[in-house]
Design an enzyme around this catalytic site. Structure first.
Site, mmCIF file in Angstrom:
data_model
loop_
_atom_site.group_PDB
_atom_site.id
_atom_site.type_symbol
_atom_site.label_atom_id
_atom_site.label_comp_id
_atom_site.label_asym_id
_atom_site.label_seq_id
_atom_site.Cartn_x
_atom_site.Cartn_y
_atom_site.Cartn_z
ATOM 1 N N CYS A 12 -8.560 -0.464 17.889
ATOM 2 C CA CYS A 12 -9.669 0.329 18.466
ATOM 3 C C CYS A 12 -10.512 1.047 17.418
ATOM 4 C CB CYS A 12 -9.127 1.346 19.470
ATOM 5 S SG CYS A 12 -8.354 2.788 18.706
ATOM 6 N N TYR A 21 0.819 -1.222 0.000
ATOM 7 C CA TYR A 21 0.000 0.000 0.000
ATOM 8 C C TYR A 21 0.852 1.272 0.000
ATOM 9 C CZ TYR A 21 -4.124 -2.812 0.170
ATOM 10 O OH TYR A 21 -5.112 -3.706 -0.175
ATOM 11 N N THR A 62 -14.963 -0.772 -14.551
ATOM 12 C CA THR A 62 -14.922 -1.835 -13.529
ATOM 13 C C THR A 62 -15.246 -3.166 -14.194
ATOM 14 O OG1 THR A 62 -15.784 -2.596 -11.398
ATOM 15 C CG2 THR A 62 -17.293 -1.264 -12.747
ATOM 16 N N GLU A 77 -13.763 -2.837 -22.727
ATOM 17 C CA GLU A 77 -14.070 -4.223 -23.120
ATOM 18 C C GLU A 77 -15.433 -4.640 -22.606
ATOM 19 O OE1 GLU A 77 -11.023 -6.535 -21.359
ATOM 20 O OE2 GLU A 77 -9.416 -5.475 -22.432
ATOM 21 N N ALA A 110 -12.341 5.747 -21.078
ATOM 22 C CA ALA A 110 -13.172 6.619 -20.240
ATOM 23 C C ALA A 110 -12.856 8.093 -20.478
ATOM 24 C CB ALA A 110 -12.966 6.255 -18.772
ATOM 25 N N HIS A 149 -14.446 1.091 -0.879
ATOM 26 C CA HIS A 149 -13.306 0.247 -0.523
ATOM 27 C C HIS A 149 -12.244 1.017 0.270
ATOM 28 C CE1 HIS A 149 -14.289 -2.837 -3.963
ATOM 29 N NE2 HIS A 149 -15.138 -2.878 -2.967
HETATM 30 N N1 APR Z 1 -11.447 3.264 -19.852
HETATM 31 C C1 APR Z 1 -12.506 2.470 -19.519
HETATM 32 N N2 APR Z 1 -12.364 1.254 -18.972
HETATM 33 C C2 APR Z 1 -11.111 0.803 -18.781
HETATM 34 C C3 APR Z 1 -9.966 1.560 -19.114
HETATM 35 C C4 APR Z 1 -10.170 2.846 -19.675
HETATM 36 N N3 APR Z 1 -9.153 3.639 -20.033
HETATM 37 N N4 APR Z 1 -8.859 0.829 -18.802
HETATM 38 C C5 APR Z 1 -9.285 -0.318 -18.281
HETATM 39 N N5 APR Z 1 -10.648 -0.359 -18.263
HETATM 40 C C6 APR Z 1 -11.529 -1.407 -17.728
HETATM 41 C C7 APR Z 1 -11.042 -2.823 -17.969
HETATM 42 O O1 APR Z 1 -11.529 -3.339 -19.211
HETATM 43 C C8 APR Z 1 -11.651 -3.573 -16.780
HETATM 44 O O2 APR Z 1 -12.955 -4.055 -17.075
HETATM 45 O O3 APR Z 1 -11.512 -1.239 -16.333
HETATM 46 C C9 APR Z 1 -11.765 -2.481 -15.693
HETATM 47 C C10 APR Z 1 -10.784 -2.651 -14.533
HETATM 48 O O4 APR Z 1 -11.121 -3.806 -13.831
HETATM 49 P P1 APR Z 1 -10.353 -4.277 -12.513
HETATM 50 O O5 APR Z 1 -8.886 -4.170 -12.718
HETATM 51 O O6 APR Z 1 -10.889 -5.584 -12.122
HETATM 52 O O7 APR Z 1 -10.740 -3.148 -11.435
HETATM 53 P P2 APR Z 1 -12.050 -3.001 -10.550
HETATM 54 O O8 APR Z 1 -13.256 -3.531 -11.259
HETATM 55 O O9 APR Z 1 -12.095 -1.593 -10.084
HETATM 56 O O10 APR Z 1 -11.718 -3.940 -9.330
HETATM 57 C C11 APR Z 1 -12.645 -4.012 -8.267
HETATM 58 O O11 APR Z 1 -11.184 -5.395 -6.999
HETATM 59 O O12 APR Z 1 -9.094 -5.927 -6.295
HETATM 60 C C12 APR Z 1 -10.243 -5.319 -5.936
HETATM 61 O O13 APR Z 1 -10.558 -3.747 -4.267
HETATM 62 C C13 APR Z 1 -10.068 -3.871 -5.574
HETATM 63 O O14 APR Z 1 -11.589 -2.036 -5.941
HETATM 64 C C14 APR Z 1 -10.952 -3.137 -6.557
HETATM 65 C C15 APR Z 1 -11.949 -4.218 -6.963
#
Ligand code: APR
Length: 230
Positions: free
Chosen positions: A117, A53, A173, A200, A216, A106
């Protein structure tokens, strides 16, 4: 008045230089979740967890909001109804962009939490397993982030917001981590128009009525322009 709820994930911060978790070469390809992101990992080897971290905090401190974060802040400032950002991200880029109505489900890298505590205080840039809690003195200082196996924050505010949303969007996400992975389905069943922004197809894509494919930093400002023009 139309209320908008926005779930963000690591993909929205990717273009600010912060690595995602599950894309090729992502954080979970470099580290095992069970070594760095569970309560057991912290009990076993707190120094290793802090090192993970601390590295992320250092990276996040250098990162700047990108046009997607800025567009969401503009939406909050100009939209006549409620705009709520629910983020899974532990960086502070939504706030740096100017968003005020943000729930960090998160947790945040900027926070420290006493494992003994539950006292919370601002995290120093580099945290150490030997740091003492300013309230109780215990040497059980952890980052204020939610690990696998822990309950996300702000569930009491998130559930009603999803139920009353008119528009629900998920940005960057992968739809692999619950409960956030089910928010599209929940909001859609409760009547929201659902839109997914991703480069994707994600594991949750089927729960969304509309899909905006692409980065994005391009798709989100275009959507905000569209909304504010109506
Ligand atoms: N624009 C849009 N989407 C994007 C871009 C971009 N430039 N780059 C990547 N992505 C998409 C990917 O295709 C993928 O579907 O963002 C997503 C990222 O996915 P993850 O890496 O799995 O991240 P996230 O969904 O935020 O993970 C959720 O998992 O490990 C835990 O606590 C951690 O908060 C996190 C949670």
């Amino acid at each position: 008045m139309t209320s908008i709820v926005i779930l963000t994930g690591a993909g929205i911060s990717a273009e600010s230089g912060l690595g995602t978790f599950r894309d090729e070469g992502g954080l979970w390809a470099q580290h095992r979740i069970e070594d760095v992101a569970t309560p057991d990992a912290f009990d076993r080897d707190p120094a290793r967890v802090h090192a993970f971290y601390n590295a992320r905090r250092a990276q996040a401190a250098e990162a700047r909001p990108n046009p997607a974060h800025l567009a969401l802040a503009r939406l909050e400032a100009k939209w006549p109804g409620d705009v709520l950002v629910i983020t899974q991200n532990v960086d502070g880029l939504h706030e740096a962009a100017g968003s005020n109505n943000v729930l960090h489900m998160h947790g945040e890298l900027s926070g420290a939490l006493c494992h003994a505590c539950d006292h919370r205080w601002p995290a120093p840039l580099v945290m150490d397993a030997q740091d003492a809690c300013p309230a109780c003195g215990a040497r059980a200082t952890r980052p204020d982030v939610v690990w696998f196996g822990e309950i996300p924050y702000h569930m009491d505010r998130i559930d009603p917001a999803l139920s009353s949303a008119d528009i629900f969007v998920a940005i960057g996400t992968s739809g692999n981590v619950f409960p956030a992975a089910a928010y599209g389905q929940h909001a859609r069943r409760m009547g929201a128009h659902t839109i997914e922004f991703n480069t994707e197809i994600s594991s949750a894509s089927r729960d969304f009525a509309d899909h905006r494919r692409g980065r994005a930093s391009e798709t989100v400002p275009a959507w905000v322009d569209e909304l504010l023009a109506t």
